[in-house]
Each structure stands twice: as structure tokens, then as C-alpha cells.
Design a protein around this motif. Structure first.
Motif, short mmCIF file in Angstrom:
data_model
loop_
_atom_site.label_atom_id
_atom_site.label_comp_id
_atom_site.label_asym_id
_atom_site.label_seq_id
_atom_site.Cartn_x
_atom_site.Cartn_y
_atom_site.Cartn_z
N ARG A 193 21.35 6.78 20.37
CA ARG A 193 21.76 5.40 20.16
C ARG A 193 20.55 4.49 19.96
O ARG A 193 20.62 3.54 19.17
CB ARG A 193 22.61 4.92 21.33
N LEU A 194 19.48 4.77 20.67
CA LEU A 194 18.26 3.97 20.50
C LEU A 194 17.68 4.19 19.10
O LEU A 194 17.24 3.24 18.44
CB LEU A 194 17.23 4.35 21.56
N ALA A 195 17.68 5.42 18.64
CA ALA A 195 17.19 5.73 17.29
C ALA A 195 18.03 5.02 16.24
O ALA A 195 17.51 4.46 15.27
CB ALA A 195 17.21 7.23 17.06
N LYS A 196 19.34 5.03 16.42
CA LYS A 196 20.25 4.33 15.50
C LYS A 196 19.90 2.85 15.43
O LYS A 196 19.82 2.25 14.35
CB LYS A 196 21.69 4.52 15.95
N GLU A 197 19.68 2.23 16.58
CA GLU A 197 19.37 0.80 16.61
C GLU A 197 18.04 0.50 15.96
O GLU A 197 17.89 -0.53 15.29
CB GLU A 197 19.38 0.28 18.06
N PHE A 198 17.05 1.40 16.09
CA PHE A 198 15.77 1.15 15.43
C PHE A 198 15.92 1.20 13.91
O PHE A 198 15.28 0.41 13.20
CB PHE A 198 14.71 2.16 15.89
N VAL A 199 16.74 2.09 13.41
CA VAL A 199 17.01 2.14 11.97
C VAL A 199 17.62 0.82 11.51
O VAL A 199 17.24 0.25 10.49
CB VAL A 199 17.95 3.32 11.62
N LYS A 200 18.58 0.31 12.26
CA LYS A 200 19.23 -0.95 11.91
C LYS A 200 18.25 -2.12 11.98
O LYS A 200 18.25 -3.00 11.10
CB LYS A 200 20.43 -1.20 12.83
N PHE A 201 17.43 -2.14 13.00
CA PHE A 201 16.43 -3.20 13.14
C PHE A 201 15.43 -3.15 11.99
O PHE A 201 15.08 -4.19 11.41
CB PHE A 201 15.70 -3.03 14.48
N ASN A 202 15.00 -1.96 11.64
CA ASN A 202 14.09 -1.77 10.51
C ASN A 202 14.69 -2.34 9.22
O ASN A 202 14.02 -3.02 8.44
CB ASN A 202 13.80 -0.27 10.35
#
Length: 364
Positions: A193-202
Motif C-alpha cells: 500500500r505504501l508503494a502504491k501511494e508513492f506511485v500516486k504521489f509521483n
């Protein structure tokens, strides 16, 4: 934007010292219209009159890069009263009903970084609960960044201006670099879930051209969810809103300080999942564009005629974006404001067309 870790593709470093851009009358009028410009009893310059300062340490005794300021007694009493009033304006639209049990516990100053902010700690006398807000120099590019964050991100931002002074609410969360050190390897951290959020933030940063999102310029919020946790990464520094010339400076994935987050993405997400989350974020941003299109149009019209970067950086960035997207139309942009608008159209056009087709409620 393809998510990857390419050798030799590091973003590099932003400019060591970004100049302040004054708030011109068109932007000031926009801020007044939308309730951002108010009359404040204390300015940034008033807070510079401290006599001494001492380094502020954290609970572990480490230097925080902040200094606690000391003022003459009469100066302190005057500032404390006015700073509580500003807090009331920020939180309760100036309702002073509860001001009697609020006090200023500390005024901190940070020489590190571009904005050199003051941080005001407000404490409740009854229960010692505290809150913070920040006072900075009103910089036009930062204000554009705050306003675009408010309109285009999942987050709402409360900030006020008063001529040359900017007041910002505190954005809660765990600093991205601290999260790496203390939480990333915690067994309770949901890395997928943290990885998913970093993709979205990017994706959010690239679409609206917010630069310099190194780990200490964003925070991670953790929310308990059904049987697990959700994460939200929020920018806390908006000085680099469409200022730099290098395209990679607008992509958090290319900063070496963010490598642990990037490695998390590469380890736990496949190509299809990454592309899915990018499309999800662009779709949500497109809906926000539709919902706030008139205010955005007003903002971009002002931003288009404002100077918030150098001609050299503008030329470099529009050239790199034109080559990346194979879209020569970027070269027609004559300001960073026009370039941000073009970037939104380029990255969200498919999503906007879909929304228009489904609702019939959106025109360019």
C-alpha cells in the motif's frame, strides 16, 4: 511517465537559492476574492526582531535545524497576543471566544532551506495540547503551489496572505526521511500500500509540475483501515512549484533521497499495477479539474502573465517536455503558468475526454 530507476537518470539537485517572487496585484486580487488575503496584526518582519536563539533538539537529543527565539519581555507579550489572534483567524475565522485559554508556547526559526520560516507553537492552557502554524515571506511561486495543491490534490490547504507575509497551517504527518528510518522496516507497515501511494504521489507531482519532493519535503500520514493501514503522502514544501528547468526534478522517483520508496515500488508492484495506479490518480485529478475549472482558469490566467522562473529554466523545461511527449505545442508556452496549464492538458486529456463523454458537462 514510466516508473523506473535508470542509471544516470538521477534528478540532480534543485537550485541552491531560489529567489522570492513578489505577489503582484492580479494575484493579490485573486487571493482577496477567494478569502486568502486578510489583514494580519503581525508580519514576517516583526518576528525577525528576536534578541537571541538557541538550537532546538528533538526527544533523542538530535539537532532539528530549528532555533527557539527569545524576545524582550514587552515584545514577547505583544507578539504572543497577536499570534494567538492569527491562529484564531486561521482556525475559526477570527472568532476569539476561545483565545483566553490559548497561549504561545514557543517561536522557532529555521535558517535552513529557502523560505526561512517561523514556526509558532500554540498551546491549550487547560490540557497542554498544542498545534503549530508557520509564518513566511509571501512568495508568488509558493502561493501558486499551495493553491494548486488545494485544487488538484486529495488534500485541502489552509493558508492566508497579508501583503508580504504568508501564514500556513501545519500539515501533520511523519517526515518522509524519518519514515524511512523508523517505520519502513516495521513489520506492521504495509509495503504494498505504501508503494502504491508513492506511485500516486509521483504522478501528482509530475502532472502539476511540483518540484523538489525529496523525502524531507513530504510527510507520510497513516490511517488505520479494515485489518490494516492506508497511507497518504503529502507535500509540505511548495517553493519549487514550476520553477526549475529539468523535467526529472518534478519526479520524486529520481531523487536519491527517495530510493527506499522507489525500491519498494520495484519490489512489490509489477508494470500493470503501476500503470493502473497512475491512471487512477490521473482520473481523480481530472475530476478535480472539472469540479474547480472556473477557479483554475482564473488562476492560470493570472499565472500565465506572472514571472515565477527565469527565461532559461522555462526554455529548458518546455523543451524537455516537448521531447518527452513528442508534442511541439509545449514550445509555444511563454511562461511557467502557460506550461503548467499545457502539462495538465497533456497528461489528463484522455481522462478529461472520458469525463466529458460520460457527463457532457465539461468543455475546454
Amino acid at each position: 511517465m514510466q516508473f523506473r530507476m535508470d542509471a544516470g537518470q538521477e534528478a540532480g539537485k534543485p537550485s541552491r537559492k531560489k529567489p522570492f517572487f513578489p505577489v503582484q496585484e492580479p494575484l493579490s486580487a485573486y487571493l482577496r476574492k477567494h478569502g486568502r488575503e486578510v489583514k494580519l496584526p503581525v508580519s514576517y518582519k516583526d518576528l525577525l526582531h528576536f534578541r537571541t536563539s538557541i538550537p532546538l533538539k528533538d526527544k533523542r537529543g538530535n539537532d532539528t535545524l530549528w532555533e527557539t527565539c527569545s524576545y524582550d519581555l514587552r515584545e514577547w507579550e505583544y507578539l504572543a497576543e497577536k499570534l494567538v489572534f492569527i491562529y484564531a483567524i486561521l482556525k475559526t475565522e477570527g472568532d476569539l471566544t476561545f483565545a483566553g485559554h490559548l497561549n504561545v508556547a514557543r517561536i522557532d526559526f529555521c535558517r535552513f532551506g529557502n523560505s526561512q520560516p517561523f514556526r509558532i507553537r500554540i498551546v491549550n492552557k487547560y490540557n497542554d495540547n498544542y498545534d503549530h502554524y508557520y509564518i513566511k515571506v509571501a512568495d508568488a511561486s509558493r502561493i501558486y503551489g499551495l493553491e494548486l495543491e488545494h485544487l488538484l490534490s486529495p488534500n485541502r490547504i489552509t493558508f492566508l496572505t497579508s501583503r508580504t507575509t504568508l501564514v500556513e497551517e501545519h500539515i501533520p504527518g511523519i517526515p518522509g526521511d524519518v519514515f524511512i528510518q523508523q517505520y519502513l522496516n516495521d513489520p506492521f507497515t504495509n509495503r504494498i500500500r505504501l508503494a502504491k501511494e508513492f506511485v500516486k504521489f509521483n504522478e501528482r507531482c509530475f502532472v502539476r509540475l511540483l518540484g523538489d519532493m525529496r523525502s524531507y519535503n513530504f510527510v507520510v500520514g497513516i490511517t488505520p483501515d479494515i485489518e490494516d493501514y492506508q497511507y497518504r503522502i503529502r507535500a509540505i514544501d511548495f517553493d519549487q512549484q514550476s520553477y526549475e528547468g529539468r523535467m526529472n526534478l518534478y519526479l520524486p522517483q529520481f531523487f536519491k533521497e527517495n530510493n527506499p520508496y522507489v525500491e519498494l515500488v520495484m519490489k512489490h508492484l509489477n508494470r500493470s499495477s503501476i500503470e493502473q495506479y497512475q491512471v487512477e490518480e490521473r482520473t481523480i485529478m481530472a475530476y478535480r479539474v472539472v469540479a474547480s475549472r472556473f477557479r483554475l482558469m482564473e488562476l492560470f490566467n493570472i499565472m500565465a502573465s506572472d514571472a515565477i522562473s527565469s527565461p532559461e529554466k522555462l526554455s529548458q523545461l518546455r523543451g524537455e517536455l516537448a521531447r518527452y511527449f513528442k508534442a511541439p505545442v509545449f514550445e509555444k508556452s511563454r511562461s511557467m503558468g502557460q506550461l503548467v496549464k499545457r502539462q495538465l492538458k497533456q497528461t489528463l486529456q484522455k481522462n478529461l475526454m472520458y469525463i466529458q463523454k460520460q457527463t457532457g458537462s465539461f468543455n475546454d
